[in-house]
Scaffold this motif. Structure first.
Motif, PDB file in Angstrom:
ATOM      1  N   LEU A  50       0.837  -1.157   0.025  1.00  0.00           N
ATOM      2  CA  LEU A  50       0.175  -0.016  -0.073  1.00  0.00           C
ATOM      3  C   LEU A  50       0.801   1.182   0.060  1.00  0.00           C
ATOM      4  O   LEU A  50       0.341   2.325  -0.329  1.00  0.00           O
ATOM      5  CB  LEU A  50      -0.812   0.202   1.090  1.00  0.00           C
ATOM      6  CG  LEU A  50      -1.902  -1.129   1.553  1.00  0.00           C
ATOM      7  CD1 LEU A  50      -2.750  -1.021   2.509  1.00  0.00           C
ATOM      8  CD2 LEU A  50      -2.758  -1.129   0.026  1.00  0.00           C
ATOM      9  N   ASN A  51       2.219   1.155   0.535  1.00  0.00           N
ATOM     10  CA  ASN A  51       2.992   2.443   0.658  1.00  0.00           C
ATOM     11  C   ASN A  51       3.585   2.527  -0.939  1.00  0.00           C
ATOM     12  O   ASN A  51       4.109   3.703  -0.880  1.00  0.00           O
ATOM     13  CB  ASN A  51       4.214   2.041   1.444  1.00  0.00           C
ATOM     14  CG  ASN A  51       3.766   1.879   2.895  1.00  0.00           C
ATOM     15  OD1 ASN A  51       2.527   2.375   3.458  1.00  0.00           O
ATOM     16  ND2 ASN A  51       4.370   0.892   3.710  1.00  0.00           N
ATOM     17  N   THR A  52       3.187   1.747  -1.918  1.00  0.00           N
ATOM     18  CA  THR A  52       3.989   2.043  -3.103  1.00  0.00           C
ATOM     19  C   THR A  52       2.969   2.802  -3.995  1.00  0.00           C
ATOM     20  O   THR A  52       3.371   3.390  -5.148  1.00  0.00           O
ATOM     21  CB  THR A  52       4.098   0.632  -3.998  1.00  0.00           C
ATOM     22  OG1 THR A  52       2.823  -0.123  -4.035  1.00  0.00           O
ATOM     23  CG2 THR A  52       5.182  -0.219  -3.016  1.00  0.00           C
ATOM     24  N   PHE A  53       1.602   3.010  -3.567  1.00  0.00           N
ATOM     25  CA  PHE A  53       0.821   3.941  -4.360  1.00  0.00           C
ATOM     26  C   PHE A  53       1.290   5.301  -4.390  1.00  0.00           C
ATOM     27  O   PHE A  53       1.833   6.018  -3.353  1.00  0.00           O
ATOM     28  CB  PHE A  53      -0.569   3.764  -3.641  1.00  0.00           C
ATOM     29  CG  PHE A  53      -1.345   2.545  -3.795  1.00  0.00           C
ATOM     30  CD1 PHE A  53      -0.848   1.228  -4.280  1.00  0.00           C
ATOM     31  CD2 PHE A  53      -2.854   2.494  -3.672  1.00  0.00           C
ATOM     32  CE1 PHE A  53      -1.345   0.320  -4.296  1.00  0.00           C
ATOM     33  CE2 PHE A  53      -3.341   1.552  -4.071  1.00  0.00           C
ATOM     34  CZ  PHE A  53      -2.911   0.261  -4.265  1.00  0.00           C
ATOM     35  N   GLY A  54       1.385   5.703  -5.570  1.00  0.00           N
ATOM     36  CA  GLY A  54       1.992   7.142  -6.083  1.00  0.00           C
ATOM     37  C   GLY A  54       3.478   7.001  -5.953  1.00  0.00           C
ATOM     38  O   GLY A  54       3.901   8.157  -6.509  1.00  0.00           O
ATOM     39  N   LYS A  55       4.161   5.952  -5.696  1.00  0.00           N
ATOM     40  CA  LYS A  55       5.581   5.887  -5.802  1.00  0.00           C
ATOM     41  C   LYS A  55       5.987   5.040  -7.063  1.00  0.00           C
ATOM     42  O   LYS A  55       7.065   5.016  -7.526  1.00  0.00           O
ATOM     43  CB  LYS A  55       6.341   5.346  -4.627  1.00  0.00           C
ATOM     44  CG  LYS A  55       6.016   6.214  -3.290  1.00  0.00           C
ATOM     45  CD  LYS A  55       6.505   5.600  -2.066  1.00  0.00           C
ATOM     46  CE  LYS A  55       6.159   6.531  -1.132  1.00  0.00           C
ATOM     47  NZ  LYS A  55       6.896   5.913   0.233  1.00  0.00           N
ATOM     48  N   VAL A  56       5.162   4.020  -7.596  1.00  0.00           N
ATOM     49  CA  VAL A  56       5.411   3.357  -8.669  1.00  0.00           C
ATOM     50  C   VAL A  56       4.574   3.521  -9.892  1.00  0.00           C
ATOM     51  O   VAL A  56       3.515   4.370  -9.659  1.00  0.00           O
ATOM     52  CB  VAL A  56       5.214   1.797  -8.319  1.00  0.00           C
ATOM     53  CG1 VAL A  56       6.161   1.445  -7.034  1.00  0.00           C
ATOM     54  CG2 VAL A  56       3.565   1.690  -7.974  1.00  0.00           C
ATOM     55  N   PRO A  57       4.781   2.987 -11.056  1.00  0.00           N
ATOM     56  CA  PRO A  57       4.003   3.728 -12.133  1.00  0.00           C
ATOM     57  C   PRO A  57       2.637   3.209 -12.041  1.00  0.00           C
ATOM     58  O   PRO A  57       2.223   2.350 -11.368  1.00  0.00           O
ATOM     59  CB  PRO A  57       4.535   2.716 -13.238  1.00  0.00           C
ATOM     60  CG  PRO A  57       6.121   2.511 -12.900  1.00  0.00           C
ATOM     61  CD  PRO A  57       5.872   2.516 -11.450  1.00  0.00           C
ATOM     62  N   PHE A  58       1.755   3.761 -12.559  1.00  0.00           N
ATOM     63  CA  PHE A  58       0.366   3.787 -12.359  1.00  0.00           C
ATOM     64  C   PHE A  58      -0.185   2.398 -13.007  1.00  0.00           C
ATOM     65  O   PHE A  58      -1.223   1.625 -12.501  1.00  0.00           O
ATOM     66  CB  PHE A  58      -0.434   4.868 -13.175  1.00  0.00           C
ATOM     67  CG  PHE A  58      -2.082   4.854 -12.900  1.00  0.00           C
ATOM     68  CD1 PHE A  58      -2.441   5.014 -11.942  1.00  0.00           C
ATOM     69  CD2 PHE A  58      -2.694   4.323 -14.018  1.00  0.00           C
ATOM     70  CE1 PHE A  58      -3.913   4.860 -11.738  1.00  0.00           C
ATOM     71  CE2 PHE A  58      -4.339   4.181 -14.142  1.00  0.00           C
ATOM     72  CZ  PHE A  58      -5.009   4.403 -12.510  1.00  0.00           C
ATOM     73  N   SER A  59       0.578   1.809 -14.002  1.00  0.00           N
ATOM     74  CA  SER A  59       0.282   0.607 -14.521  1.00  0.00           C
ATOM     75  C   SER A  59       0.509  -0.631 -13.439  1.00  0.00           C
ATOM     76  O   SER A  59      -0.365  -1.711 -13.479  1.00  0.00           O
ATOM     77  CB  SER A  59       1.017   0.339 -15.774  1.00  0.00           C
ATOM     78  OG  SER A  59       2.446   0.379 -15.560  1.00  0.00           O
ATOM     79  N   GLU A  60       1.711  -0.539 -12.715  1.00  0.00           N
ATOM     80  CA  GLU A  60       1.822  -1.427 -11.714  1.00  0.00           C
ATOM     81  C   GLU A  60       0.669  -1.483 -10.645  1.00  0.00           C
ATOM     82  O   GLU A  60       0.048  -2.282  -9.970  1.00  0.00           O
ATOM     83  CB  GLU A  60       3.052  -1.363 -11.207  1.00  0.00           C
ATOM     84  CG  GLU A  60       4.180  -1.378 -12.099  1.00  0.00           C
ATOM     85  CD  GLU A  60       5.396  -1.153 -11.237  1.00  0.00           C
ATOM     86  OE1 GLU A  60       5.623  -1.233 -10.115  1.00  0.00           O
ATOM     87  OE2 GLU A  60       6.655  -1.259 -12.041  1.00  0.00           O
ATOM     88  N   ILE A  61       0.052  -0.172 -10.382  1.00  0.00           N
ATOM     89  CA  ILE A  61      -1.048  -0.374  -9.430  1.00  0.00           C
ATOM     90  C   ILE A  61      -2.050  -0.931  -9.884  1.00  0.00           C
ATOM     91  O   ILE A  61      -2.855  -1.568  -9.289  1.00  0.00           O
ATOM     92  CB  ILE A  61      -1.199   1.253  -9.209  1.00  0.00           C
ATOM     93  CG1 ILE A  61       0.110   1.869  -8.511  1.00  0.00           C
ATOM     94  CG2 ILE A  61      -2.602   1.488  -8.046  1.00  0.00           C
ATOM     95  CD1 ILE A  61      -0.112   3.526  -8.028  1.00  0.00           C
ATOM     96  N   ILE A  62      -2.521  -0.694 -11.225  1.00  0.00           N
ATOM     97  CA  ILE A  62      -3.764  -1.243 -11.903  1.00  0.00           C
ATOM     98  C   ILE A  62      -3.654  -2.810 -11.684  1.00  0.00           C
ATOM     99  O   ILE A  62      -4.625  -3.354 -11.449  1.00  0.00           O
ATOM    100  CB  ILE A  62      -3.767  -1.011 -13.267  1.00  0.00           C
ATOM    101  CG1 ILE A  62      -4.116   0.645 -13.461  1.00  0.00           C
ATOM    102  CG2 ILE A  62      -4.885  -1.577 -14.002  1.00  0.00           C
ATOM    103  CD1 ILE A  62      -4.146   1.163 -14.747  1.00  0.00           C
TER     104      ILE A  62
END
Length: 214
Positions: A50-62
């Motif tokens: 959850l801490n990676t949200f906003g720090k990794v590319p949006f495609s990985e969050i998807i």
């Protein structure tokens, strides 16, 4: 368990329960088993993701969200992992193939030869068009497709639009070293496109020297 053998011990005990102690497991209330499963989920979930949200590319969050939702809705982790792999592969293919590179191979006062590298399709046509400036270019332009490939009709229409742009600027734009697939697409397009393609370089063979009879 926190040691290295905790996972192996848990797996072996689960196997023993399933094979030899199923009658005792049936005696456990279902509500207690549900509570145990909740604790397993809470313990095994990677909360640090959850801490990676906003720090990794949006495609990985998807991909992360999609795998989580599929797991929750379909109750099938294998299907969720399979869908995540497909999404990751599509994202990788999109990111790696949407860029095209243009370099000047040869330049004279009257002619300039560009070398195009990459895949030309609907995801890269805008970047391809922005690489060329018809008004500031020389009279004759040649684009070498020896290291590039036209993948769909969007790429072909982008080339045709670029040719029209140079034609309106009273300049000539021609192509060379198109692959057989690209030439086949041009043939199928027919009158929809008006693109001049230079003939490929001739095939040279080794000459045989004839010895004098004397």
């Amino acid at each position: 368990g926190r040691g290295r053998l905790s996972g192996i011990t848990a797996a072996l005990m689960l196997l023993v329960f399933i094979l030899f102690a199923s009658a005792f497991i049936e005696m456990i209330p279902l509500a207690a088993l549900v509570g145990v499963m909740f604790m397993v989920v809470i313990g095994t979930f990677e909360w640090s993701s959850l801490n990676t949200f906003g720090k990794v590319p949006f495609s990985e969050i998807i991909v992360i969200v999609a795998v989580t939702l599929v797991t929750v809705t379909m109750h099938d982790l294998a299907t969720a992992v399979f869908i995540g792999i497909i999404l990751s592969a599509l994202v990788f293919a999109w990111e790696s193939s949407k860029h095209v590179f243009v370099t000047i191979e040869k330049e004279t006062d009257d002619e300039r030869i560009y070398s195009l590298q990459g895949l030309l399709y609907f995801g890269s046509v805008r970047e391809f068009s922005d690489k060329f400036q018809a008004r500031s270019d020389v009279k004759n332009i040649v684009i070498d497709f020896g290291h590039a490939r036209v993948c769909d009709m969007s790429g072909l229409e982008a080339i045709n639009a670029l040719v029209e742009r140079y034609r309106k600027a009273d300049k000539n734009l021609r192509l060379r070293h198109l692959s057989p697939d690209c030439r086949h697409m041009l043939e199928k397009a027919g009158s929809r496109v008006n693109i001049e393609v230079l003939p490929d370089d001739p095939n040279y063979t080794v000459a045989r020297l004839r010895r004098d009879a004397k």
